[in-house]
Scaffold this motif. Structure first.
Motif, mmCIF file in Angstrom:
data_model
loop_
_atom_site.group_PDB
_atom_site.id
_atom_site.type_symbol
_atom_site.label_atom_id
_atom_site.label_comp_id
_atom_site.label_asym_id
_atom_site.label_seq_id
_atom_site.Cartn_x
_atom_site.Cartn_y
_atom_site.Cartn_z
ATOM 1 N N MET A 257 0.775 -1.160 -0.018
ATOM 2 C CA MET A 257 0.139 0.003 0.041
ATOM 3 C C MET A 257 0.900 1.298 -0.053
ATOM 4 O O MET A 257 0.778 2.199 -0.639
ATOM 5 N N LYS A 282 -6.448 -7.096 -1.631
ATOM 6 C CA LYS A 282 -7.489 -6.797 -0.749
ATOM 7 C C LYS A 282 -8.203 -5.663 -1.358
ATOM 8 O O LYS A 282 -7.781 -4.763 -2.244
ATOM 9 N N LYS A 283 -9.405 -5.456 -0.815
ATOM 10 C CA LYS A 283 -10.354 -4.323 -1.326
ATOM 11 C C LYS A 283 -9.741 -2.933 -1.265
ATOM 12 O O LYS A 283 -9.944 -2.277 -2.058
ATOM 13 N N SER A 284 -9.008 -2.753 0.066
ATOM 14 C CA SER A 284 -8.278 -1.247 0.294
ATOM 15 C C SER A 284 -7.243 -1.172 -1.166
ATOM 16 O O SER A 284 -7.095 -0.095 -1.421
ATOM 17 N N GLU A 285 -6.651 -2.263 -1.376
ATOM 18 C CA GLU A 285 -5.609 -2.091 -2.510
ATOM 19 C C GLU A 285 -6.313 -1.664 -3.687
ATOM 20 O O GLU A 285 -5.883 -0.976 -4.470
ATOM 21 N N GLU A 287 -9.148 -0.354 -4.206
ATOM 22 C CA GLU A 287 -9.516 1.379 -4.088
ATOM 23 C C GLU A 287 -8.550 2.047 -4.406
ATOM 24 O O GLU A 287 -8.739 3.010 -4.963
ATOM 25 N N LEU A 288 -7.357 1.690 -3.855
ATOM 26 C CA LEU A 288 -6.296 2.741 -4.002
ATOM 27 C C LEU A 288 -5.873 2.732 -5.396
ATOM 28 O O LEU A 288 -5.535 3.636 -6.195
#
Length: 577
Positions: A257, A282-285, A287-288
């Motif tokens: 990240m 991952k979902k946050s990755e 999104e980034l």
């Protein structure tokens, strides 16, 4: 002058003489001219404070042996150190023999993955004196100390060497702390038009049986602030492409990240290539990654097979459905180029299973699909299990599979033809609309590429060089001889794809323009003052290209485009109508 003073002076002069005479030539034989070798740069950087002469020379496997030999001998080295891989070991063997014929006093040191397994027996076969096993930086530094008279050879761990025709090893060397590495690129180094390699970690969390990374457990990282600083070096130098050699870049969420966010926020045209495992994204990755500028990142995803049973046989404990879900999410972002890998010849996968794997991956429509063939590398557990699966493979590098109990040699040859068609026509992205039109005329994409490969072979094109326009004309011949359909639509799509990547001047006769002068004059008058027709030329199509590209719909109606000399394309149909 006293005896002690004379001895001291003699010893000093002798050490200086050794230092002056000691020249090591770090020699890389890359697979292509545009590649650069990271290993030799690490070795030079790790010893830059030492009193010896060190020089890097890079060549490619396409260079003639005699020319490379001449360049090596011209350097007048005491030691030639070769960085060995499956693609260059045969050439390096020849070069080593030639070097010894010219000057038997030149010593030869080998390192790299191709000599790091069974090193003792390999050194017996090679024309040379030394092998560095595995990670080389510390072993090489101690080797240099030995050559300049500051260390005994029997104290160097990780080094194989010959003593009276016997090969000696002083013990294995433990893995190093990554932060001990010295940044391998120099401030004044010219990296123009080169693919530049970089690593932020070593090791892999997975244990795939065909990969040498599985022989080393654990992953080690460079300090993240240092990584950012080093990446800034490439950005400041305006390097075109930086390829991370980390085996699974996204195995550490926090590290991933922070690096991706850092690169997303840079003002640069430099592209960064990562090998990732899509299923652990991952979902946050994700999104980034939506914030990444278009083409800032390229991802290489090792699918290998979509057969879950085969995946488990090679110690890849993942389901294809998980990979597909994440790859498709990345495709929806539309800003990251994806390269998906398949491997033919894996244990338990027969021809029909591989066909399904190909069709599964093709249905995702990534930017590139790589069809590889299993290579049974020295030291890999796959080689140890070869007999169990009836694997016959070439004893010569790159040790490629010939057949298994599940797939025959003839079936492997069929897949090789498909591989060439996919690489030339699909991966080049220069024939997208032609392929999109033709592939739907077959039951599966695999059937299309198989039939196209056979036709390519029938025309004799595998055995000779053909011109750029012939790659396009092949489709008209293919349509005539195989599909036996009217070529009105195909010609229009072929012309559009051709003009997208080629200049109008020299356009082949089989797709010549049908825009008449009166029509051309009218269009130029309409857009006078809007476009400079010194920079654009006009082309008309007899089908609506836009509707086909967007919705795969064939509508027979005029469609007008401006093709810029700089590669830009402007649709002007609505303004004319």
């Amino acid at each position: 002058m006293g005896r002690y003073t004379l001895y001291k002076r003699y010893k000093t002069l002798n050490i200086e003489r050794k230092k002056i005479l000691m020249k090591i030539l770090l020699t890389a034989v890359n697979s292509k001219f545009v590649h650069s070798n990271l290993a030799v740069r690490y070795l030079k950087a790790f010893t830059k404070d030492m009193d010896y002469e060190c020089k890097i020379r890079e060549f490619s496997i396409n260079d003639r042996d005699e020319k490379v030999l001449e360049e090596i001998i011209k350097e007048k080295p005491n030691v030639v150190a070769f960085s060995t891989y499956i693609w260059n070991i045969e050439m390096i063997k020849r070069l080593s023999n030639l070097i010894k014929l010219v000057d038997e006093n030149i010593e030869i040191l080998y390192g790299g993955p191709e000599v790091s397994y069974d090193s003792q027996n390999i050194l017996k076969e090679l024309n040379g004196e030394y092998i560095i096993e595995g990670e080389g930086e510390k072993t090489y530094r101690e080797f240099v100390e030995y050559k300049i008279g500051e260390r005994d050879i029997n104290s160097i761990r990780g080094l194989y060497y010959k003593v009276n025709d016997e090969v000696v090893l002083n013990g294995k060397r433990p893995l190093m702390n990554m932060n001990e590495l010295i940044f391998p690129y120099e401030e004044n180094e010219n990296l123009d038009n080169k693919i530049v390699y970089y690593e932020a970690s070593r090791g892999c969390p997975f244990n795939c049986k065909y990969c040498l990374s599985s022989t080393t457990h654990g992953v080690r990282f460079i300090d993240i602030d240092r990584v950012k600083k080093e990446l800034k070096y490439f950005i400041n130098k305006e390097v075109r492409l930086v390829k991370f050699v980390d085996r699974t870049f996204n195995c550490n969420h926090k590290f991933t990240m922070e690096i991706w966010e850092f690169l997303i926020n840079q003002d640069t045209k430099t592209q960064f290539h990562f090998e990732i495992s899509a299923d652990i994204l991952k979902k946050s990755e994700l999104e980034l990654l939506k914030n990444a500028p278009k083409d800032r990142f390229q991802f290489e995803v090792g699918v290998q097979t979509t057969n879950d049973d085969v995946l488990s046989r090679i110690n890849r404990f993942v389901n294809f459905s998980d990979i597909k879900e994440k790859v498709e999410e990345l495709l929806e972002i539309r800003n990251i180029k994806q390269h998906l890998d398949l491997i033919a010849g894996l244990p338990g996968e027969d021809y029909n299973s591989f066909k399904k794997s190909f069709n599964d991956v093709y249905s995702i429509r990534p930017e590139e699909i790589q069809l590889g063939f299993l290579k049974l590398l020295r030291g890999s557990s796959m080689r140890e299990e070869a007999e169990e699966y009836g694997m016959k493979y070439s004893p010569y590098p790159p040790y490629e599979i010939l057949k298994t109990k599940d797939i025959s040699y003839n079936e492997i040859i069929k897949l090789k033809k498909i591989e060439e068609m996919v690489d030339k026509y699909y991966n080049s992205q220069k024939f997208n609309n032609i392929i999109k039109y033709l592939v739907n005329k077959f039951d599966t994409p695999f059937d299309f590429y198989y039939t196209l490969g056979n036709y390519f072979d029938y025309k004799g094109y595998f055995n000779k060089n053909i011109g750029n326009s012939e790659y396009y004309k092949l489709f008209l011949d293919f349509n005539k001889d195989i599909l036996k359909e009217e070529d009105f639509i195909l010609k229009n799509l072929l012309k559009f794809d051709y003009l997208t990547f080629n200049k109008r001047r020299g356009m082949p006769e089989f797709i010549k323009s049908n825009l008449d002068k009166e029509e051309e004059t009218k269009i130029k008058e309409t857009f006078k003052g809007v476009y400079s027709f010194k920079n654009y030329y006009i082309e008309v199509f007899d089908i609506n290209i836009y509707k086909f590209i967007e919705n795969s719909i064939i509508v027979k109606e005029k469609d007008y485009y401006l093709f810029g000399h700089e590669g830009d394309i402007i649709r002007i149909t609505e303004n004319i109508i």
